[in-house]
Motif scaffolding. Structure first.
Motif, PDB file in Angstrom:
ATOM      1  N   LYS A  14      70.982  36.852  18.614  1.00 40.65           N
ATOM      2  CA  LYS A  14      71.855  36.239  17.614  1.00 40.65           C
ATOM      3  C   LYS A  14      71.936  37.129  16.380  1.00 40.65           C
ATOM      4  N   PRO A  15      73.145  37.461  15.923  1.00 41.11           N
ATOM      5  CA  PRO A  15      73.272  38.263  14.705  1.00 41.11           C
ATOM      6  C   PRO A  15      72.657  37.541  13.505  1.00 41.11           C
ATOM      7  N   SER A  16      72.048  38.306  12.607  1.00 39.54           N
ATOM      8  CA  SER A  16      71.404  37.724  11.430  1.00 39.54           C
ATOM      9  C   SER A  16      72.415  37.192  10.421  1.00 39.54           C
ATOM     10  N   GLY A  17      73.659  37.570  10.564  1.00 39.54           N
ATOM     11  CA  GLY A  17      74.710  37.109   9.658  1.00 39.54           C
ATOM     12  C   GLY A  17      76.005  37.820   9.960  1.00 39.54           C
ATOM     13  N   ASP A  18      76.980  37.610   9.067  1.00 42.41           N
ATOM     14  CA  ASP A  18      78.292  38.223   9.241  1.00 42.41           C
ATOM     15  C   ASP A  18      78.468  39.492   8.414  1.00 42.41           C
ATOM     16  N   TYR A  19      77.446  39.838   7.628  1.00 41.57           N
ATOM     17  CA  TYR A  19      77.539  40.996   6.738  1.00 41.57           C
ATOM     18  C   TYR A  19      76.134  41.563   6.539  1.00 41.57           C
ATOM     19  N   CYS A  20      76.035  42.710   5.968  1.00 41.25           N
ATOM     20  CA  CYS A  20      74.743  43.339   5.684  1.00 41.25           C
ATOM     21  C   CYS A  20      74.066  42.597   4.529  1.00 41.25           C
ATOM     22  N   LYS A  21      72.966  41.926   4.815  1.00 42.32           N
ATOM     23  CA  LYS A  21      72.238  41.147   3.810  1.00 42.32           C
ATOM     24  C   LYS A  21      71.783  42.025   2.648  1.00 42.32           C
ATOM     25  N   GLU A  22      71.289  43.217   2.976  1.00 37.73           N
ATOM     26  CA  GLU A  22      70.805  44.124   1.942  1.00 37.73           C
ATOM     27  C   GLU A  22      71.933  44.560   1.006  1.00 37.73           C
ATOM     28  N   CYS A  23      73.115  44.828   1.555  1.00 38.98           N
ATOM     29  CA  CYS A  23      74.255  45.196   0.706  1.00 38.98           C
ATOM     30  C   CYS A  23      74.634  44.030  -0.208  1.00 38.98           C
ATOM     31  N   LEU A  24      74.625  42.823   0.331  1.00 37.77           N
ATOM     32  CA  LEU A  24      74.931  41.651  -0.494  1.00 37.77           C
ATOM     33  C   LEU A  24      73.935  41.527  -1.640  1.00 37.77           C
ATOM     34  N   GLU A  25      72.655  41.700  -1.336  1.00 41.32           N
ATOM     35  CA  GLU A  25      71.612  41.592  -2.362  1.00 41.32           C
ATOM     36  C   GLU A  25      71.730  42.694  -3.413  1.00 41.32           C
ATOM     37  N   GLN A  26      72.142  43.889  -3.010  1.00 43.12           N
ATOM     38  CA  GLN A  26      72.222  45.031  -3.915  1.00 43.12           C
ATOM     39  C   GLN A  26      73.592  45.169  -4.581  1.00 43.12           C
ATOM     40  N   GLY A  27      74.559  44.376  -4.124  1.00 43.48           N
ATOM     41  CA  GLY A  27      75.903  44.453  -4.689  1.00 43.48           C
ATOM     42  C   GLY A  27      76.662  45.696  -4.266  1.00 43.48           C
ATOM     43  N   THR A  28      76.329  46.233  -3.087  1.00 44.06           N
ATOM     44  CA  THR A  28      77.030  47.413  -2.584  1.00 44.06           C
ATOM     45  C   THR A  28      77.951  47.017  -1.438  1.00 44.06           C
ATOM     46  N   LYS A  29      78.834  47.936  -1.075  1.00 47.46           N
ATOM     47  CA  LYS A  29      79.819  47.664  -0.032  1.00 47.46           C
ATOM     48  C   LYS A  29      79.442  48.365   1.272  1.00 47.46           C
ATOM     49  N   ALA A  30      79.539  47.632   2.360  1.00 51.00           N
ATOM     50  CA  ALA A  30      79.305  48.210   3.681  1.00 51.00           C
ATOM     51  C   ALA A  30      80.614  48.788   4.210  1.00 51.00           C
ATOM     52  N   VAL A  31      80.568  50.004   4.717  1.00 50.62           N
ATOM     53  CA  VAL A  31      81.748  50.631   5.312  1.00 50.62           C
ATOM     54  C   VAL A  31      81.996  50.028   6.689  1.00 50.62           C
ATOM     55  N   CYS A  44      74.419  47.859   7.445  1.00 55.44           N
ATOM     56  CA  CYS A  44      75.553  48.755   7.256  1.00 55.44           C
ATOM     57  C   CYS A  44      75.299  50.115   7.906  1.00 55.44           C
ATOM     58  N   CYS A  45      76.378  50.812   8.206  1.00 59.61           N
ATOM     59  CA  CYS A  45      76.311  52.102   8.903  1.00 59.61           C
ATOM     60  C   CYS A  45      75.899  53.229   7.956  1.00 59.61           C
ATOM     61  N   ASP A  46      75.732  54.413   8.513  1.00 55.59           N
ATOM     62  CA  ASP A  46      75.310  55.569   7.722  1.00 55.59           C
ATOM     63  C   ASP A  46      76.394  56.100   6.795  1.00 55.59           C
ATOM     64  N   SER A  47      77.627  55.637   6.936  1.00 51.14           N
ATOM     65  CA  SER A  47      78.680  56.009   5.995  1.00 51.14           C
ATOM     66  C   SER A  47      78.640  55.116   4.756  1.00 51.14           C
ATOM     67  N   SER A  48      77.815  54.100   4.779  1.00 48.29           N
ATOM     68  CA  SER A  48      77.632  53.198   3.645  1.00 48.29           C
ATOM     69  C   SER A  48      76.537  53.741   2.734  1.00 48.29           C
ATOM     70  N   ILE A  49      76.545  53.326   1.488  1.00 44.22           N
ATOM     71  CA  ILE A  49      75.566  53.796   0.509  1.00 44.22           C
ATOM     72  C   ILE A  49      74.136  53.491   0.954  1.00 44.22           C
ATOM     73  N   HIS A  52      71.636  50.727   5.791  1.00 49.29           N
ATOM     74  CA  HIS A  52      70.625  49.719   6.116  1.00 49.29           C
ATOM     75  C   HIS A  52      70.342  49.559   7.602  1.00 49.29           C
ATOM     76  N   ALA A  53      71.294  49.854   8.475  1.00 48.23           N
ATOM     77  CA  ALA A  53      71.012  49.768   9.915  1.00 48.23           C
ATOM     78  C   ALA A  53      69.980  50.827  10.307  1.00 48.23           C
ATOM     79  N   THR A  54      70.154  52.048   9.820  1.00 47.58           N
ATOM     80  CA  THR A  54      69.182  53.099  10.097  1.00 47.58           C
ATOM     81  C   THR A  54      67.847  52.780   9.433  1.00 47.58           C
ATOM     82  N   GLY A  55      67.890  52.225   8.238  1.00 47.52           N
ATOM     83  CA  GLY A  55      66.663  51.812   7.562  1.00 47.52           C
ATOM     84  C   GLY A  55      65.908  50.769   8.369  1.00 47.52           C
TER      85      GLY A  55
END
Length: 85
Positions: A14-31, A44-49, A52-55
């Motif tokens: 089951k996906p943890s959500g519909d968006y990158c939780k870490e980006c939401l918490e940090q106020g950044t945008k997922a590519v 978020c992918c490696d093209s994002s600030i 977080h997926a690689t992290g």
């Protein structure tokens, strides 16, 4: 061999959500988003600030993710640095 880690994929994860939780918490945008196929973490992918997926892979060792929310859900193995079927 990239197929060596397919046994770590959890069926019907089951996906943890519909968006990158870490980006939401940090106020950044997922590519683009990626879903971990071992636990469902959506990051978020490696093209994002945040990359977080690689992290998530570096933190947990969960090797395989797939594109999330895209028409073609390709999969990637971080350990083998290769696409998998």
């Amino acid at each position: 061999m990239a197929d060596a880690h397919l046994d770590q994929i959890v069926d019907n994860v089951k996906p943890s959500g519909d968006y990158c939780k870490e980006c939401l918490e940090q106020g950044t945008k997922a590519v683009a988003l990626r879903e971990c196929l071992a636990c469902g973490h959506v990051g978020c992918c490696d093209s994002s600030i945040g990359m977080h997926a690689t992290g998530h892979f570096k933190e947990t060792g969960h090797p395989i993710m797939q594109a999330f929310g895209e028409a073609k859900a390709w999969r990637w193995c971080y350990i083998d640095k290769a696409y998998v079927d």
